[in-house]
Design a protein around this motif. Structure first.
Motif, short mmCIF file in Angstrom:
data_model
loop_
_atom_site.label_atom_id
_atom_site.label_comp_id
_atom_site.label_asym_id
_atom_site.label_seq_id
_atom_site.Cartn_x
_atom_site.Cartn_y
_atom_site.Cartn_z
N GLN A 124 0.84 -1.23 -0.04
CA GLN A 124 -0.02 0.04 0.04
C GLN A 124 0.95 1.40 0.11
N PHE A 125 1.91 1.50 0.71
CA PHE A 125 2.74 2.59 0.94
C PHE A 125 3.81 2.69 0.24
N GLY A 126 4.54 1.51 -0.16
CA GLY A 126 5.89 1.46 -0.96
C GLY A 126 6.69 1.86 0.08
N ALA A 127 7.81 2.85 -0.87
CA ALA A 127 8.98 3.51 -0.07
C ALA A 127 8.60 4.22 1.06
N ALA A 128 7.10 4.69 1.09
CA ALA A 128 7.02 5.52 2.38
C ALA A 128 7.23 4.98 3.45
N LEU A 129 6.89 3.52 3.58
CA LEU A 129 7.04 2.83 4.69
C LEU A 129 8.47 2.88 5.43
N LEU A 130 9.58 3.16 4.93
CA LEU A 130 10.88 3.26 5.35
C LEU A 130 11.18 4.61 5.75
N ASN A 131 11.40 4.79 7.17
CA ASN A 131 11.71 6.08 7.63
C ASN A 131 13.31 6.38 7.33
N THR A 132 13.34 6.86 6.30
CA THR A 132 14.93 7.30 5.69
C THR A 132 15.54 8.58 6.47
N ARG A 133 14.89 8.87 7.24
CA ARG A 133 15.46 10.19 8.26
C ARG A 133 15.98 9.75 9.51
N SER A 134 15.63 8.33 9.71
CA SER A 134 16.29 7.71 11.04
C SER A 134 17.28 7.51 11.22
N THR A 135 17.98 7.50 12.72
CA THR A 135 19.40 7.25 12.89
C THR A 135 19.64 5.78 12.37
N THR A 136 18.73 4.85 12.35
CA THR A 136 18.99 3.55 12.05
C THR A 136 19.46 3.64 10.67
N TRP A 137 18.78 4.43 9.91
CA TRP A 137 18.90 4.29 8.33
C TRP A 137 20.17 4.84 7.99
N ARG A 138 20.34 6.07 8.75
CA ARG A 138 21.96 6.48 8.35
C ARG A 138 23.13 5.81 9.06
N GLY A 139 22.84 4.67 9.67
CA GLY A 139 23.77 3.88 10.31
C GLY A 139 24.08 2.67 9.15
N LEU A 140 22.95 2.38 8.15
CA LEU A 140 23.12 1.31 7.44
C LEU A 140 24.09 1.74 6.11
N SER A 141 24.75 0.59 5.69
CA SER A 141 25.60 0.69 4.56
C SER A 141 24.91 0.83 3.36
N GLU A 142 25.30 1.39 2.34
CA GLU A 142 24.41 1.63 1.15
C GLU A 142 24.11 0.28 0.51
N SER A 143 25.12 -0.79 0.64
CA SER A 143 24.61 -2.08 0.13
C SER A 143 23.45 -2.66 0.99
N ASP A 144 23.31 -2.37 2.50
CA ASP A 144 22.06 -2.69 3.16
C ASP A 144 20.94 -1.91 2.81
N ARG A 145 20.93 -0.53 2.45
CA ARG A 145 19.87 0.21 2.25
C ARG A 145 19.36 -0.25 0.71
N ALA A 146 20.28 -0.70 0.00
CA ALA A 146 19.77 -1.16 -1.51
C ALA A 146 19.08 -2.36 -1.27
N GLY A 147 19.02 -3.20 -0.34
CA GLY A 147 18.54 -4.57 -0.03
C GLY A 147 16.84 -4.42 -0.07
N ASP A 148 16.33 -5.67 -0.02
CA ASP A 148 14.84 -5.84 0.05
C ASP A 148 14.25 -5.03 1.26
N PRO A 149 13.23 -4.13 1.04
CA PRO A 149 12.70 -3.38 2.01
C PRO A 149 11.98 -4.13 3.32
N LEU A 150 11.37 -5.20 2.84
CA LEU A 150 10.74 -5.98 3.82
C LEU A 150 11.67 -6.77 4.62
N ALA A 151 12.93 -7.31 4.02
CA ALA A 151 13.98 -7.80 4.77
C ALA A 151 14.52 -6.77 5.80
N LEU A 152 15.12 -5.59 5.21
CA LEU A 152 15.25 -4.69 6.31
C LEU A 152 14.49 -4.20 7.36
N LEU A 153 13.25 -4.13 6.96
CA LEU A 153 12.11 -3.95 8.33
C LEU A 153 12.12 -5.10 9.19
#
Length: 105
Positions: free
Chosen positions: A43-72
């Motif tokens: 329903q929400f697609g990419a909006a489901l990920l909070n890309t402004r969070s400290t958790t997001w900023r701590g991820l590597s580029e390869s992690d960020r590029a991974g499957d969003p459901l696996a990341l969540l």
């Protein structure tokens, strides 16, 4: 009604206070059921990920590029909050449109 969020999140606490009848699920401890997470992502697609969070900023580029459901699943704090399930519908965030849709004006 179920509110998925973090117990330390101010917005989640505000939402829970106004939604007095909601069950609260702390995603850091309990996670989000896979079927709810899949429906929310559909329903929400990419909006489901909070890309402004400290958790997001701590991820590597390869992690960020991974499957969003696996990341969540691995990092539940990456989910934009709150995710509210009410009467078979999903709502994301706590903006005026979500409050209005839930009858809170």
């Amino acid at each position: 009604m179920i509110l998925y969020g973090l117990k330390t999140c101010d917005i989640c606490r505000k939402a829970l206070k106004l939604l007095g009848n909601a069950d609260f699920v702390d995603v850091r401890g309990a996670g989000v059921p896979e079927e709810v997470l899949r429906a929310a992502h559909a329903q929400f697609g990419a909006a489901l990920l909070n890309t402004r969070s400290t958790t997001w900023r701590g991820l590597s580029e390869s992690d960020r590029a991974g499957d969003p459901l696996a990341l969540l699943a691995a990092h539940p704090a990456l989910m934009k909050r709150p995710l509210i399930e009410a009467d078979g519908e999903l709502y994301l965030g706590w903006g005026p449109e979500v409050r209005a849709a839930l009858g809170l004006g």
